[in-house]
Motif scaffolding. Structure first.
Motif: not given
Length: 300
Positions: A3-12, A68-71, A91-98, A264-269
């Motif tokens: 299962y892959v979760t989307q992370g921040h919608e404005k990230g890569i 209201g927070y995608s992550s 997938l990568p996110t920012s801390k304000d999204q969690l 698991l997650s990738v080791d980048h932002g």
């Protein structure tokens, strides 16, 4: 299922996932489910010049909209679906999204510690030839010493050793960094290392004489042995990760252990500056997926 979760919608995150997904075999693709908002998926497909019909084998699950927070929404949806045999990829996110109970979390690991009410869930990293455990991670430096207790060290090592053996491989050697410079110089620069020594004595009762240290944090790489499965144990976040990331770049896994499943997650932002530009490097995501399928293969 992965299962892959989307992370921040404005990230890569969605970009690296979608590109990597296309490099999987059909059978591998059928084992993956993406949890994200349809609007965000469609926007990424448009930005990348990809057709939705190309992803017929991808199981898409709309994330639940509550915070209201995608992550957070995609993560909560995934947790409800997960079984012990499944793998969660965030997938990568920012801390304000969690968010958890309305409060910002310092990262995915802290979210899990609150959600599962287990402070000893461990943050570890798996590279091509090196594995790292952080005893403390997202806390201020001033709080590190008081946060390191024998109970914390023993429990985090137990979680890490048992779960690495379950999902990846058993360790032949575990090497501890000290807390102080030069590992305290026999008390001249501090005596907090006595906690590490007493922790090792406790751990040896269950795991044998596989532990070394504490050594000076800047010298652990000198005892690296490519012929052994080793775990490098660092006391705080920026003691262990700079050298790991300098050595492996994007090719590394952020591994959360102590959950009812493997995460698991990738080791980048998020790399916000690359969003929508079709320029993100997918190497780390491919390495992650390769490890997912290896875990599935070994644990059949």
């Amino acid at each position: 299922m992965i299962y892959v979760t989307q992370g921040h919608e404005k990230g890569i995150g969605l970009e690296i996932f979608l590109k990597s997904f296309l490099m999987l075999s059909i059978e591998e693709q059928k084992q993956v489910a993406l949890i994200c908002k349809t609007i965000d998926l469609n926007q990424n497909l448009k930005d990348l010049g990809l057709k939705k019909e190309t992803f017929k084998t991808l199981k898409h699950i709309e994330n639940e909209s509550s915070s209201g927070y995608s992550s957070t929404d995609s993560l909560m949806t995934a947790i409800k679906l997960m079984s012990a045999k499944d793998i969660l990829v965030t997938l990568p996110t920012s801390k304000d999204q969690l968010k958890f109970n309305g409060q910002n979390m310092a990262g995915y690991t802290e979210f899990f510690r609150h959600y599962f009410a287990n402070k000893n869930i461990s943050m570890s990293f798996k590279g091509l030839h090196q594995n790292v455990l952080l005893i403390t991670d997202h806390i201020p430096l001033k709080d590190v010493s008081s946060a390191i207790t024998e109970d914390v060290v023993v429990k985090k090592l137990t979680i890490t050793l048992d779960n690495f053996k379950k999902y990846f491989f058993p360790f032949e050697e575990v090497i501890f960094a000290g807390i102080n410079p030069h590992a305290g110089e026999n008390g001249i620069l501090g005596d907090e290392e006595k906690i590490i020594r007493s922790s090792i004595a406790q751990l040896e009762k269950n795991y044998g004489k596989i532990f070394k240290g504490p050594l000076s944090g800047d010298t652990l790489h000198y005892v690296e042995d490519g012929h052994k499965k080793q775990l490098m144990v660092y006391m705080f976040h920026d003691q262990g990760l700079p050298q790991f990331k300098a050595q492996y770049g994007l090719i590394g896994l952020n591994v959360t252990l102590g959950l009812p499943f493997l995460r698991l997650s990738v080791d980048h932002g998020t790399a916000f500056e690359l969003y929508g530009k079709n320029k993100a490097n997918i190497t780390g995501m491919l390495y992650l997926l390769k490890n997912c399928f290896e875990v599935i293969r070994v644990n059949k």
